[in-house]
Design an enzyme around this catalytic site. Structure first.
Site, short mmCIF file in Angstrom:
data_model
loop_
_atom_site.label_atom_id
_atom_site.label_comp_id
_atom_site.label_asym_id
_atom_site.label_seq_id
_atom_site.Cartn_x
_atom_site.Cartn_y
_atom_site.Cartn_z
N GLU A 105 31.10 43.26 8.50
CA GLU A 105 31.00 42.96 7.07
C GLU A 105 30.02 43.86 6.32
O GLU A 105 29.08 43.38 5.67
CB GLU A 105 30.65 41.48 6.89
CG GLU A 105 31.70 40.56 7.52
CD GLU A 105 31.36 39.09 7.48
OE1 GLU A 105 30.27 38.74 6.99
OE2 GLU A 105 32.19 38.27 7.94
N ASN A 157 34.52 45.33 11.30
CA ASN A 157 35.22 44.07 11.04
C ASN A 157 34.79 43.55 9.67
O ASN A 157 33.60 43.57 9.34
CB ASN A 157 34.82 43.07 12.14
CG ASN A 157 35.61 41.78 12.11
OD1 ASN A 157 36.83 41.80 12.15
ND2 ASN A 157 34.91 40.65 12.07
N HIS A 205 40.58 35.18 6.85
CA HIS A 205 40.25 33.80 6.49
C HIS A 205 40.96 33.46 5.18
O HIS A 205 40.48 33.77 4.09
CB HIS A 205 38.74 33.65 6.32
CG HIS A 205 37.96 33.82 7.57
ND1 HIS A 205 38.09 32.97 8.65
CD2 HIS A 205 37.04 34.75 7.94
CE1 HIS A 205 37.27 33.35 9.62
NE2 HIS A 205 36.64 34.44 9.22
N GLU A 236 40.01 36.91 12.92
CA GLU A 236 39.37 35.61 12.70
C GLU A 236 40.28 34.68 11.91
O GLU A 236 39.84 33.98 10.99
CB GLU A 236 38.02 35.79 11.97
CG GLU A 236 37.06 36.74 12.66
CD GLU A 236 35.69 36.81 12.00
OE1 GLU A 236 35.36 35.91 11.17
OE2 GLU A 236 34.93 37.75 12.31
N ASP A 280 42.28 31.97 10.09
CA ASP A 280 42.47 30.55 9.79
C ASP A 280 43.03 30.44 8.37
O ASP A 280 43.12 31.44 7.65
CB ASP A 280 41.20 29.72 9.99
CG ASP A 280 39.96 30.28 9.31
OD1 ASP A 280 40.08 30.93 8.26
OD2 ASP A 280 38.84 30.06 9.84
#
Length: 330
Positions: free
Chosen positions: A136, A177, A213, A242, A244
């Site tokens: 990030e 990432n 996300h 990641e 979701d």
């Protein structure tokens, strides 16, 4: 059909899940996690981050990371190392140190070299594994995130970490990432420029992680595919790292059907991009999801519910990997 089997049948390297050490006392949860037909890859949620690994300068604690690596070794999974350099979950001695460029460079090199060397070669089922070396680094407007690393070293901290990781384990795939790379805009533009700059400087960089996300109904397969292909066009691989898909609570049956479509779309997009190597969910069950604490009022983001029962999203994942008109969902 089990999810890792579906992924491999579709010629992807894995379908995986994040996990975290406190969850490993949950016997029913671990029974599903251990099934390598279901999950071929694990990402430690917290135990490889800086505050866990090096809480005091030059004092290293690999206990938590080693526990998850041992689980992966015992069940034939690969590990995604997560992560080495991030603005968050830093010990105070890093955040508030009185650093010069020279001293902070040494701190980064020592941390990265020690951690990557510790895990080098321990998970090698596929011939290599990946590290989220930089996590990030970008703001959503495309600018660099201001933190102790950038404020002291400008963007050079990124190449310092990548070069050190490569020397420590030449076989590891090295990633940057980040989140919100899934949409067309300033952030993906900045990531492409960052990768181009790193490649021009011969800095080792092998992949970009799309955290993914999502909020229910906000998946844009066309934008996600375009952005992934902008990265793979530069010679790098990509991964969904990641995944979701959070829902405003309480979730309705219609919400769960939309979530099924969202998960299917993400997996289909990875299928459409040859350089997308795999998909990882940010834990597989709502029982251990980070969403309710991070986003109050949201939840139900994972493919299994809090009782470890598969939700419609599970079938969406299988359908994304396969020609679902001819497969049987088991």
């Amino acid at each position: 059909m089990a999810l890792n089997i579906a992924a491999k049948a579709a010629r992807k390297l894995y379908f995986g899940s994040a996990t975290d050490n406190p969850e490993l006392t949950d016997v029913a949860y671990v029974s599903i996690l251990n099934n390598t037909a279901m999950f071929g890859q694990l990402t430690p949620g917290n135990s490889m981050k800086w505050d866990a690994i090096e809480p005091e300068q030059n004092v290293f604690n690999f206990t938590g990371g080693d526990q998850i690596v041992a689980l992966a070794e015992a069940t034939g999974k690969i590990i995604r190392g997560h992560n080495l350099v991030w603005h968050n979950q830093l010990p105070d001695w890093v955040t508030y140190g009185n650093w010069t460029p020279e001293t902070l460079t040494s701190v980064i090199e020592t941390h990265v070299r020690t951690e990557v060397s510790h895990y080098a070669g321990k998970i090698n089922t596929l011939g290599s594994y990946a590290w989220d070396v930089i996590n990030e680094p970008l703001n959503d407007n495309g600018t660099m995130r201001a933190d102790v690393f950038y404020n002291t070293l400008n963007t050079s901290y990124i190449s310092i970490a990548l070069q050190t990781a490569h020397i420590a384990d030449p076989n590891a795939k090295l990633y940057i990432n980040d989140y919100n790379l899934e949409y067309i805009g300033a952030k993906i533009d900045a990531m492409v420029q960052l990768v181009e700059d790193l490649l021009a400087a011969d800095t080792p960089i092998h992949g970009i992680g799309f955290e993914s996300h999502f909020i229910l109904g906000e998946v844009s397969p066309s934008e996600l595919q375009t952005n992934m292909e902008r990265i793979t066009a530069l010679g790098l691989e990509v991964a969904v790292t990641e995944l979701d898909d959070r829902i405003v609570l309480p979730a309705t049956d219609a919400d769960l059907e939309q979530q099924k479509a969202d998960y299917m779309s993400v997996v289909q997009t990875c299928m459409a991009v040859s350089g997308c190597v795999g998909v990882t969910v940010w834990d597989y069950t709502d029982k251990h999801s980070w969403i309710p604490s991070a986003f109050p009022g949201y939840g139900e983001a994972c493919p299994w519910d809090a009782n470890l029962v598969r939700k419609p999203a599970y079938d969406g994942i299988v359908m994304g990997f396969m020609d679902y008109t001819s497969c049987v969902i088991a």
